[in-house]
Scaffold this motif. Structure first.
Motif, PDB file in Angstrom:
ATOM      1  N   ARG A 137      -1.120 -10.925  10.175  1.00 30.87           N
ATOM      2  CA  ARG A 137      -0.659 -11.131   8.665  1.00 30.87           C
ATOM      3  C   ARG A 137      -0.328  -9.729   8.375  1.00 30.87           C
ATOM      4  NH1 ARG A 137      -0.963 -16.057   6.094  1.00 30.87           N
ATOM      5  NH2 ARG A 137      -0.718 -15.184   4.759  1.00 30.87           N
ATOM      6  N   TRP A 138       0.105  -9.578   6.941  1.00 22.55           N
ATOM      7  CA  TRP A 138       0.260  -8.100   6.215  1.00 22.55           C
ATOM      8  C   TRP A 138      -1.357  -7.959   5.869  1.00 22.55           C
ATOM      9  CZ3 TRP A 138       5.635  -8.178   4.414  1.00 22.55           C
ATOM     10  CH2 TRP A 138       6.307  -7.964   5.280  1.00 22.55           C
ATOM     11  N   LEU A 139      -1.602  -6.651   5.269  1.00 18.80           N
ATOM     12  CA  LEU A 139      -3.281  -6.460   4.508  1.00 18.80           C
ATOM     13  C   LEU A 139      -3.832  -6.913   5.091  1.00 18.80           C
ATOM     14  CD1 LEU A 139      -1.622  -7.312   0.972  1.00 18.80           C
ATOM     15  CD2 LEU A 139      -1.498  -4.878   1.757  1.00 18.80           C
ATOM     16  N   THR A 140      -4.066  -7.460   6.621  1.00 18.04           N
ATOM     17  CA  THR A 140      -5.830  -7.697   6.761  1.00 18.04           C
ATOM     18  C   THR A 140      -6.185  -6.715   7.650  1.00 18.04           C
ATOM     19  OG1 THR A 140      -4.436  -8.600   8.917  1.00 18.04           O
ATOM     20  CG2 THR A 140      -5.014  -9.889   6.584  1.00 18.04           C
ATOM     21  N   ALA A 185       0.237  -1.718  -2.324  1.00 18.01           N
ATOM     22  CA  ALA A 185      -0.300  -0.959  -2.289  1.00 18.01           C
ATOM     23  C   ALA A 185      -0.589   0.434  -2.000  1.00 18.01           C
ATOM     24  CB  ALA A 185      -0.518  -1.512  -0.773  1.00 18.01           C
ATOM     25  N   PRO A 186      -1.227   1.873  -2.321  1.00 19.80           N
ATOM     26  CA  PRO A 186      -1.287   3.028  -1.575  1.00 19.80           C
ATOM     27  C   PRO A 186      -1.330   3.005  -0.720  1.00 19.80           C
ATOM     28  CG  PRO A 186      -3.784   2.182  -2.484  1.00 19.80           C
ATOM     29  CD  PRO A 186      -3.038   0.984  -2.244  1.00 19.80           C
ATOM     30  N   SER A 192      -0.130   2.647   5.241  1.00 19.97           N
ATOM     31  CA  SER A 192      -0.646   1.847   3.595  1.00 19.97           C
ATOM     32  C   SER A 192      -0.830  -0.017   4.662  1.00 19.97           C
ATOM     33  CB  SER A 192       0.409   1.154   3.068  1.00 19.97           C
ATOM     34  OG  SER A 192       1.458   0.593   3.180  1.00 19.97           O
ATOM     35  N   PRO A 193      -1.939  -0.583   3.462  1.00 24.08           N
ATOM     36  CA  PRO A 193      -2.356  -1.128   3.718  1.00 24.08           C
ATOM     37  C   PRO A 193      -1.862  -2.724   4.693  1.00 24.08           C
ATOM     38  CG  PRO A 193      -3.404  -1.546   2.104  1.00 24.08           C
ATOM     39  CD  PRO A 193      -2.575  -0.233   2.469  1.00 24.08           C
TER      40      PRO A 193
END
Length: 520
Positions: free
Chosen positions: A517-520, A248-249, A325-326
């Motif tokens: 949760r990650w990336l949420t 992820a960026p 990052s996300p």
């Protein structure tokens, strides 16, 4: 806790959880999760169902004869059905070919340690001549390399739809099954020699596993790609999309310059104090014992403390970079060994803002974290930065939390506490905001510990004999990282009132808590 300690009764907020835990679909060959159990407190539970940051009953070690939900290990002969089922024929990847050499130095280090302990035997061996000695060393090194090569041949890893499997062991086979939805952190480490040959090590932490598993070593590109895939899978992305998701960026938030870091470590004073103490004590020990070994035994740990506080700290914290990052806050640091870690915001259980005496005039502070799981071993978010910058970073993963507001809310210890802790009592304090519980301690090294209300699992009020006489108490809150924040030297009536009030704040805080949760 002394004999005078006592536990307060649970409040009404602890009678029932807010909502039942969401059932999870068990991975293949795993037993279904059992109902969630209360938190680890003893006095007043925070009164909510454990979230992902708090291990449930499914994360605890399974009973005898039952498979673990987080990590399953099997010890078997190389050809047993267990190993074959975990790794079908033709599947699984090997580690980098340089791996067999990583432990080849260990036997030589062992021989060197034996030589230091028994110099007379070394002199006896030296009489044999150079050729026999070189032959012995070559044989030991060859045996170590051969064992490393055979171990590398049987070590494989495999990513399935639900778990990461790692099979290791030459004589005793170990098969670890790491559920992807239970992965808490994946750190990437590149020691100096590994950087020279282009390899890296991955370290995975899983809920309920008790210890970490690692893949050492992989090619640097392969390690980054595997880490990105596992992070994506841990966030709930489908296996097909995760393989091509990539890392992820990230946006850089802070980079600590070398000059500021060097000055900060020098002003800590712990390294200088250790060296000055050694210069005074070491000659006295030698004069009193006439033993060089006793003197060296004293010097080694003290020099280790001085090294870690000075040069060692500079090498490990050099070029400290924090990025967003996300998947969380990314930490990159190190001059010789380069480490890359990710801190998922939902796993942060408490924050410590550390302000040593000689840093305060410059407005510097250090931020340390306690995270559910074992990732980010140092627990450090920022080694040194302006306090305003630290406050901005904290607000990134704890929205609504203001360091200035938390510090301003602190209520000092009552004056009668001076009879319990003369002079130093002024360093103790306790405060509360709408978002965090605050505990303060220390005068030379002032530390504010912030625990979000949503992360508090239980509370306890304790008193020793002398504190009972002074009507003082200690208020402890326990959070999901198996840690405790303690506000000491509080008025007894005030501490008893805070038990019920904190339980209610924790219940309300969990209702408004963000996703874990990650990336949420």
């Amino acid at each position: 806790m002394t004999d005078g300690d006592r536990d307060e009764p649970a409040t009404g907020a602890d009678a029932a959880p807010d909502a039942p835990p969401t059932p999870e679909t068990p991975a293949p060959s795993e037993a279904p999760a059992s109902p969630a159990s209360p938190g680890p407190g003893t006095s007043a539970g925070a009164g909510a169902a454990p979230g992902p940051d708090k291990p449930t009953a499914a994360d605890k070690p399974a009973a005898a004869g039952e498979p673990s939900q987080a990590v399953a290990e099997a010890v078997a002969d190389p050809g047993t059905a267990v190993a074959e089922e975990a790794f079908p024929a033709g599947q699984g990847k090997r580690l980098h070919p340089v791996t067999p050499w990583r432990r080849a130095w260990a036997p030589l280090a062992g021989l060197a340690a034996l030589a230091l302990q028994d110099p007379q035997r070394v002199r006896a061996l030296a009489e044999l001549g150079a050729a026999p000695l070189l032959g012995i060393l070559a044989a030991v090194l060859l045996a170590a390399v051969l064992y490393g090569f055979l171990s590398w041949r049987v070590t494989r890893f495999l990513v399935t739809d639900t778990e990461l499997r790692i099979r290791t062991g030459l004589l005793f086979r170990r098969s670890a099954h790491l559920r992807l939805d239970r992965i808490q952190s994946i750190d990437l480490s590149r020691p100096l020699l590994a950087r020279l040959v282009g390899v890296a090590k991955l370290k995975m932490e899983v809920v309920g596993a008790g210890s970490s598993d690692e893949l050492a070593f992989l090619g640097e590109t392969e390690a980054r790609e595997l880490r990105a895939e596992l992070l994506a899978r841990a966030a709930g992305i489908t296996p097909e999309a995760a393989r091509s998701a990539g890392e992820a960026p990230a946006q850089e938030l802070l980079r600590v310059d070398a000059k500021t870091l060097a000055w900060a470590l020098a002003l800590l004073g712990s390294g200088w104090a250790a060296l000055l103490g050694l210069l005074v004590v070491a000659p006295l020990v030698y004069l009193g014992t006439s033993s060089i070994f006793a003197t060296v035994a004293l010097c080694v740990p003290v020099l280790a403390i001085a090294w870690q506080s000075g040069i060692g700290g500079f090498l490990s914290q050099y070029d400290w970079t924090v990025s967003e990052s996300p998947d969380g806050l990314r930490l990159d640091h190190g001059l010789l060994q380069r480490d890359h870690a990710t801190v998922p915001p939902g796993r942060v259980q408490s924050v410590r803002v550390v302000e040593p005496l000689l840093w305060r005039s410059r407005g510097w502070a250090r931020v340390e974290l306690e995270v559910a799981g074992e990732g980010n071993d140092s627990g450090m978010l920022v080694p040194v930065a302006d306090r305003a910058v630290c406050a901005e970073l904290v607000s990134r993963f704890l929205p609504g939390v203001s360091i200035d507001e938390a510090v301003a809310s602190v209520r000092p210890a009552p004056r009668r506490a001076r009879w319990a802790v003369p002079i130093w009592y002024r360093g103790y304090g306790h405060g509360v905001t709408d978002t965090v519980f605050v505990a303060r301690q220390g005068r030379l090294r002032r530390v504010h510990t912030l625990v979000p209300h949503a992360k508090v699992q239980s509370m306890r009020v304790g008193q020793g004999p002398w504190m009972q006489r002074l009507r003082l108490a200690e208020l402890q809150v326990h959070h999901g990282a198996n840690g405790t924040a303690a506000a000491r030297m509080l008025d007894l009536e005030y501490a008893e009132g805070e038990i019920a009030a904190q339980a209610e704040r924790s219940r309300l805080g969990r209702r408004s808590a963000g996703p874990e949760r990650w990336l949420t």
